[in-house]
Motif scaffolding. Structure first.
Motif, short mmCIF file in Angstrom:
data_model
loop_
_atom_site.label_atom_id
_atom_site.label_comp_id
_atom_site.label_asym_id
_atom_site.label_seq_id
_atom_site.Cartn_x
_atom_site.Cartn_y
_atom_site.Cartn_z
N SER A 87 0.90 -1.26 0.05
CA SER A 87 -0.07 -0.20 0.44
C SER A 87 0.38 1.32 0.02
N ARG A 135 -7.53 -9.58 1.86
CA ARG A 135 -8.65 -8.78 2.87
C ARG A 135 -8.19 -7.20 3.08
N SER A 138 -8.48 -4.86 0.43
CA SER A 138 -9.57 -4.39 -0.36
C SER A 138 -10.52 -3.65 1.17
N SER A 139 -9.85 -3.70 1.85
CA SER A 139 -11.01 -2.91 2.68
C SER A 139 -10.23 -2.24 4.13
N ASP A 140 -10.62 -1.31 4.46
CA ASP A 140 -9.78 -0.90 5.91
C ASP A 140 -11.05 -1.45 7.40
N ASN A 158 -4.71 0.38 8.24
CA ASN A 158 -5.43 1.17 7.05
C ASN A 158 -3.89 1.04 5.28
N GLU A 160 -5.80 -0.19 2.56
CA GLU A 160 -6.89 -0.41 1.20
C GLU A 160 -6.00 0.22 -0.39
N GLU A 163 -10.02 -0.87 -6.95
CA GLU A 163 -9.36 -2.79 -7.40
C GLU A 163 -8.30 -2.32 -8.18
N ARG A 166 -4.53 -2.21 -6.72
CA ARG A 166 -4.43 -3.94 -6.01
C ARG A 166 -3.55 -4.60 -7.59
#
Length: 335
Positions: A87, A135, A138-140, A158, A160, A163, A166
């Protein structure tokens, strides 16, 4: 390189003392790869090479479109650390970082870190690892996970990403456990291929129509004529008795593709007049090489493409001359 075949090079690092300045080599290689139309560079992981994440950051810093394909070994760092690193690099450079998920084909390295899992167990761990990583990217939302290998309670990093930024998951290998891992979490399945007819009957047939992209990793030694190509390939090439013995022993390897390539090398150095196992036999590369004229090597590559190969990972393409010869072949593949 055309729309049918994506080409990814290799960020090779010379075997030099750690005090050596590797930056000119790596930055020059990255700039050449981008200029010649390669979409990315594979960055290795093992216990003695430079840290792949640091190398990936250098490649991103000195290019504008190149995507690092970073070898990710689950035992080397927790999935939440990997998620934060991915990230961070992606946020800083606004570019994707792809992942080459490896499980360990070097028994001595597994022994050094006390990894108790067997071959299939390492693939099962990798599947859970990538699921956790997905996971986190794709989500915080806080992650609670109670798996066989990883357990987290309200984990928040944190990390995320949208798409389109990624990572794509590349999975190298050819065993049954590998196929299970690819089916569960992979986007691209990669192998060191056998000669094209055997490849059609084995790897390509086993993959079938699963909606996955398929890639091969090879080297190219191509010149305007076959005579020039073989002269370049064989320059300084020596296979002594010790190398032959090591190759024979690899037929008992835990790695499926090591066993297959060792069997091929024991049968003959050259298959189909173009597929060469010589550098595999001397331990200078883990992949076969395609050797011959530009037209002959391109024709052979087109046969892999016809079987569904969409990703070409090239090894031993480093210098400007190497890229020139590779482009001469790839231009013919795309026609």
């Amino acid at each position: 390189m055309g729309e049918r075949l994506e080409v990814i090079g290799t960020a090779t690092v010379p075997w030099l003392p750690p005090t050596h300045d590797f930056r000119p080599h790596l930055t020059g290689l990255a700039e050449r790869a981008e200029r010649h139309g390669f979409t990315g560079l594979l960055v290795f992981y093992d216990h003695v090479v430079l840290d792949p994440w640091t190398v990936a950051g250098l490649l991103l810093q000195h290019t504008s479109t190149l995507v690092p394909l970073v070898a990710l070994q689950p035992y080397a760092l927790p999935p939440f650390t990997a998620a934060k690193t991915i990230s961070s690099l992606t946020s800083l450079y606004r570019r994707r970082v792809d992942l080459n998920v490896i499980t360990g084909a070097a028994p001595e390295e597994l022994d050094q870190v006390g990894d108790p899992l067997d071959h299939d167990g390492r693939y099962a761990r990798a599947a859970e690892y990538v699921a956790v990583l997905h996971r986190l990217l794709s989500s915080d939302e806080p992650l609670t996970w109670n798996g066989e290998h990883y357990r987290f309670r309200g984990l928040r990093v944190n990390a995320e990403l949208p798409e389109h930024l990624r990572p794509r998951i590349f999975v190298p290998g050819s065993s049954k456990a590998n196929r299970v891992l690819v089916d569960q979490v992979g986007h691209v399945t990669i192998t060191h291929p056998e000669p094209v007819d055997r490849f059609a009957e084995s790897f390509a047939a086993a993959r079938g129509d699963r909606g996955l992209e398929m890639g091969i990793r090879v080297g190219l030694v191509a010149r305007p004529t076959a005579e020039e190509a073989w002269a370049a390939a064989l320059d300084g090439h020596r296979v002594n008795r010790a190398a032959r013995l090591r190759t024979l022993l690899k037929r008992e390897s835990e790695s499926d593709w090591n066993r297959r390539l060792a069997t091929l090398a024991a049968e003959a150095d050259v298959h189909d007049d173009v597929y060469w196992t010589g550098l595999y036999s001397t331990g200078r590369t883990a992949a076969p090489l395609l050797v011959g004229s530009y037209d002959r090597v391109a024709e052979y590559l087109r046969r892999y493409v016809a079987l569904g190969v969409t990703k070409l990972l090239l090894t031993r393409v480093d210098t400007e001359a190497d890229f020139h010869h590779a482009r001469a072949v790839l231009a013919r593949v795309d026609t």
